[in-house]
Design an enzyme around this catalytic site. Structure first.
Site, PDB file in Angstrom:
ATOM      1  CE  LYS A 133      -7.155  -2.437   1.251  1.00  0.00           C
ATOM      2  NZ  LYS A 133      -6.312  -1.554   0.409  1.00  0.00           N
TER       3      LYS A 133
ATOM      4  CD  GLN B 137      -4.795   1.576   1.461  1.00  0.00           C
ATOM      5  OE1 GLN B 137      -4.696   0.365   1.354  1.00  0.00           O
ATOM      6  NE2 GLN B 137      -5.867   2.233   1.070  1.00  0.00           N
TER       7      GLN B 137
ATOM      8  CG  ASP C 280      -3.833  -2.719  -4.567  1.00  0.00           C
ATOM      9  OD1 ASP C 280      -4.982  -3.017  -4.195  1.00  0.00           O
ATOM     10  OD2 ASP C 280      -3.044  -2.058  -3.871  1.00  0.00           O
TER      11      ASP C 280
HETATM   12  N1  GUN Z   1      -6.578   3.558  -1.959  1.00  0.00           N
HETATM   13  C1  GUN Z   1      -7.880   3.591  -2.298  1.00  0.00           C
HETATM   14  N2  GUN Z   1      -8.250   2.399  -2.809  1.00  0.00           N
HETATM   15  C2  GUN Z   1      -7.168   1.611  -2.796  1.00  0.00           C
HETATM   16  C3  GUN Z   1      -6.927   0.264  -3.197  1.00  0.00           C
HETATM   17  O1  GUN Z   1      -7.794  -0.451  -3.696  1.00  0.00           O
HETATM   18  N3  GUN Z   1      -5.665  -0.195  -3.010  1.00  0.00           N
HETATM   19  C4  GUN Z   1      -4.679   0.573  -2.489  1.00  0.00           C
HETATM   20  N4  GUN Z   1      -3.469   0.037  -2.365  1.00  0.00           N
HETATM   21  N5  GUN Z   1      -4.862   1.826  -2.117  1.00  0.00           N
HETATM   22  C5  GUN Z   1      -6.108   2.339  -2.265  1.00  0.00           C
END
Ligand code: GUN
Length: 291
Positions: free
Chosen positions: A52, A96, A119
């Site tokens: 990311k 995350q 998110d």
């Molecule tokens: N863990 C798995 N997918 C995601 C996501 O799209 N965002 C976040 N913050 N954690 C995740």
């Protein structure tokens, strides 16, 4: 069979984003800014967050990584979120997932200011999505919609079957595909662990979205000839012959399923890359709404 290549589709999305952020900065404005919080050192989470951040750099989005120990108290994480909520220079915040056991994921999700919820996991964002209002769409379903758009996959009037009902993928995906909008207007069936006749339902799918997190669960005898198959799975499976000691497996047995499909996403190189594209788009949207 058309390979729905996430590298190609995400590159197009990222090029457009990069052009837009470049114009912003050239006109004297600050760059959009994403703050990511990573708790602990889970290998997959480390990889996702690093990706990311790298993608932010590539598209002219500033990023900040906040790292916390795996035994951090919930109150400390909530305080870190609050600080970012109150920082006018931060546009988007993501924590995350998954989080260690001592921390309530729901509390954390609800602590993020909805105006920075890139998110799209906050109940306010999810509620708006259900009601067809403008909001942050969770990155993976958003990325899949961007992919359907890029490859011009027709959805109107199609029967879409979504396997999985998570708040992160399955549920929002089902809402988007059934919405009265571009790349929506499907008739949607959601299947889950309690669905008895899963195979029969999957066989009716014009569009099959596999988001259950079980490696190679979808076999050729579950897929209709000519279906579009979207594989959301990214599970690490131990493999001593692989350099890293594991291989990434999707939820679809690609080799046997692909020949039956009209279009299919690969794993890796499919939906995962589009997820990041969706997140970057949400960050730019947050910037435009807040800056
Ligand atoms: N863990 C798995 N997918 C995601 C996501 O799209 N965002 C976040 N913050 N954690 C995740």
């Amino acid at each position: 069979m058309l390979l729905l290549d996430g590298k190609i589709a995400s590159a197009a999305v990222k090029a457009a984003l990069q052009a837009e952020t470049q114009l912003l900065v050239q006109s004297g404005k600050r760059a959009p800014h994403l703050a990511a919080i990573l708790v602990g050192t889970n290998g997959a989470s480390e990889t996702y967050v690093a990706s990311k951040i790298r993608n932010c750099e590539e598209t002219g989005i500033r990023s900040t990584l906040v790292r916390l120990e795996s035994d951090v108290q919930e109150s400390v994480l909530l305080a870190a979120i609050d600080q970012l909520n109150n920082d006018p220079g931060v546009d988007g915040i993501l924590v995350q997932l998954p989080l260690p056991k001592q921390i309530s994921e729901q509390k954390v999700i609800e602590a993020i200011n909805p105006t920075k919820d890139v998110d799209g996991f906050h109940p306010s964002s999810a509620g708006k999505l259900v009601q067809g209002l403008s909001t942050f769409i969770p990155a993976t379903p958003y990325g899949i919609m961007l992919m359907l758009e890029y490859f011009n996959i027709e959805t109107k009037g199609k029967h879409a079957v979504v396997i999985g009902r998570s708040n992160i993928v399955g549920r929002p995906m089902s809402i988007l595909l059934s919405s009265n909008q571009q790349r929506g207007n499907c008739t949607v069936t959601i299947c889950h662990s309690q669905t008895p006749n899963l195979k029969e339902i999957c066989l009716q799918a014009d569009i099959l979205v596999a988001a259950l997190g079980r490696p190679e669960f979808v076999k050729a005898d579950m897929v209709k000839e000519g279906a579009v198959v979207i594989d959301v799975g990214i599970t690490r499976v131990d493999d001593a012959t692989a350099k890293k000691g594991f291989r990434i497996k999707g939820d679809v047995a690609f080799a046997e399923v692909a020949p039956k499909t009209s279009a299919i996403t690969p794993v890796p190189g499919g939906v995962g890359l589009m997820t990041i594209a969706g997140l970057l788009k949400n960050t730019l949207q947050a910037y435009k709404q807040n800056a």
